[in-house]
Design an enzyme around this catalytic site. Structure first.
Site, PDB file in Angstrom:
ATOM      1  N   GLU A  24       7.591   8.112  -3.922  1.00 58.74           N
ATOM      2  CA  GLU A  24       7.502   6.450  -3.334  1.00 58.74           C
ATOM      3  C   GLU A  24       8.812   6.058  -4.299  1.00 58.74           C
ATOM      4  OE1 GLU A  24       4.503   3.604  -4.340  1.00 58.74           O
ATOM      5  OE2 GLU A  24       3.894   5.334  -4.686  1.00 58.74           O
ATOM      6  N   GLY A  25       9.345   4.703  -3.362  1.00 51.78           N
ATOM      7  CA  GLY A  25       9.721   3.837  -3.752  1.00 51.78           C
ATOM      8  C   GLY A  25       8.927   3.171  -5.076  1.00 51.78           C
ATOM      9  N   GLY A  32       0.480  -1.396   0.325  1.00 47.39           N
ATOM     10  CA  GLY A  32      -0.179  -0.051   0.204  1.00 47.39           C
ATOM     11  C   GLY A  32       0.842   1.517  -0.155  1.00 47.39           C
ATOM     12  N   LYS A  33       2.326   1.480  -0.560  1.00 47.74           N
ATOM     13  CA  LYS A  33       2.656   2.523  -0.458  1.00 47.74           C
ATOM     14  C   LYS A  33       2.590   3.477  -1.377  1.00 47.74           C
ATOM     15  CE  LYS A  33       6.503   0.298  -2.110  1.00 47.74           C
ATOM     16  NZ  LYS A  33       5.570  -0.893  -2.640  1.00 47.74           N
ATOM     17  N   THR A  34       1.627   3.137  -2.482  1.00 45.57           N
ATOM     18  CA  THR A  34       1.056   4.300  -3.330  1.00 45.57           C
ATOM     19  C   THR A  34      -0.550   4.465  -2.581  1.00 45.57           C
ATOM     20  OG1 THR A  34       1.574   3.500  -5.694  1.00 45.57           O
ATOM     21  CG2 THR A  34      -0.114   4.867  -5.447  1.00 45.57           C
ATOM     22  N   PRO A  91      -7.101   2.122   7.911  1.00 45.32           N
ATOM     23  CA  PRO A  91      -8.201   0.407   8.012  1.00 45.32           C
ATOM     24  C   PRO A  91      -8.629   0.419   6.958  1.00 45.32           C
ATOM     25  CG  PRO A  91      -9.635   2.477   9.016  1.00 45.32           C
ATOM     26  CD  PRO A  91      -8.536   3.134   8.522  1.00 45.32           C
ATOM     27  N   ASP A 119      -0.117   3.211 -10.220  1.00 47.65           N
ATOM     28  CA  ASP A 119       0.524   3.772  -9.659  1.00 47.65           C
ATOM     29  C   ASP A 119       0.565   5.323  -9.747  1.00 47.65           C
ATOM     30  OD1 ASP A 119       0.404   1.027  -7.825  1.00 47.65           O
ATOM     31  OD2 ASP A 119       2.407   0.975  -8.248  1.00 47.65           O
ATOM     32  N   LYS A 142       6.947   9.313  -8.253  1.00 47.56           N
ATOM     33  CA  LYS A 142       7.399   7.695  -8.314  1.00 47.56           C
ATOM     34  C   LYS A 142       8.374   7.636  -9.995  1.00 47.56           C
ATOM     35  CE  LYS A 142       5.309   2.639  -8.223  1.00 47.56           C
ATOM     36  NZ  LYS A 142       5.653   2.402  -6.901  1.00 47.56           N
TER      37      LYS A 142
END
Length: 231
Positions: A123-124, A25-27, A210, A62, A48
């Site tokens: 973001e990686g 869930g990085k993106t 959540p 993404d 990104k």
């Protein structure tokens, strides 16, 4: 280009977002944090630089999410430098496409896209130690940037080990850490996972998102705090 020549003069608040693994869930977290930034900052860039894995209709999902979450919304070219078709580790996807990922070009891309921004979120791909070349990867890129690192922890079985190992690897390189975000990947959580992470993680938790399928970045943003190290 070295760090002192490129990033030391930036006025923007920077953050490097990594994760405990791929698919954590990085993106989603980066986009939500970009939306959270909007409450205090008028110009936010979510980037990104490298993405691998083109999806339906020839889109890199993404990148589309991040460019839409930026303020003002950015073009694809302003969000991503290397878009690779194969859904495999970036350095291997690049090799299959006959490309060589250039470390200095990535630095220059981030520098250029940071001009005039109040906050820049980079973001990686995959986890912190994913390679990008023969002798470097996202860990080295993070060292180039010297941005505080945010770790996204996907809450599932194995998350405790992955999270603690990731933090150990980041801190061992002398990088500052902004904190971590707990991201629920399923409705059910392995018992004790979140409680153990809160006890064992040596960095602050910036929020717990959540589980909700198809949630918007704006909805997720309500569960996040901005890093204290920015102030």
């Amino acid at each position: 280009m070295n760090h002192s020549e490129s990033f030391s003069g930036l006025q923007a608040r920077g953050l490097f977002v990594t994760g405990t693994d791929t698919g954590v869930g990085k993106t989603a977290v980066t986009a939500a944090l970009a939306q959270r930034c909007q409450k205090e900052m008028p110009r936010v860039a979510a980037l990104k630089p490298i993405v691998s894995g083109v999806e339906a209709h020839g889109q890199w999902t993404d990148v589309e999410i991040l460019r839409a979450a930026s303020t003002p919304p950015r073009s694809f070219a302003e969000t991503c430098l290397y878009a690779l078709d194969l859904p495999i580790t970036p350095h291997w996807a690049a090799a299959q496409a006959g490309l060589l990922i250039d470390r200095q070009q990535i630095q220059q891309f981030i520098m250029t896209q940071s001009v005039g921004m109040d906050a820049v979120l980079v973001e990686g791909a995959g986890g912190f130690l994913v390679p990008l070349g023969e002798d470097w990867g996202f860990a080295e890129l993070a060292l180039d940037l010297r941005f505080p690192v945010l770790l996204v922890v996907g809450l599932r079985l194995g998350a405790i080990n992955h999270a603690l190992l990731s933090v150990e690897a980041i801190l061992a390189r002398g990088l500052p850490m902004a904190g971590w975000v707990a991201n629920h990947l399923h409705p059910d959580l392995a018992p004790g996972t979140l409680e153990t992470l809160h006890r064992r993680m040596p960095i602050p938790c910036l929020g717990e998102i959540p589980f909700q399928a198809e949630a918007s970045s704006a909805w997720r943003s309500q569960f996040l705090s901005l890093p204290a190290c920015w102030y």
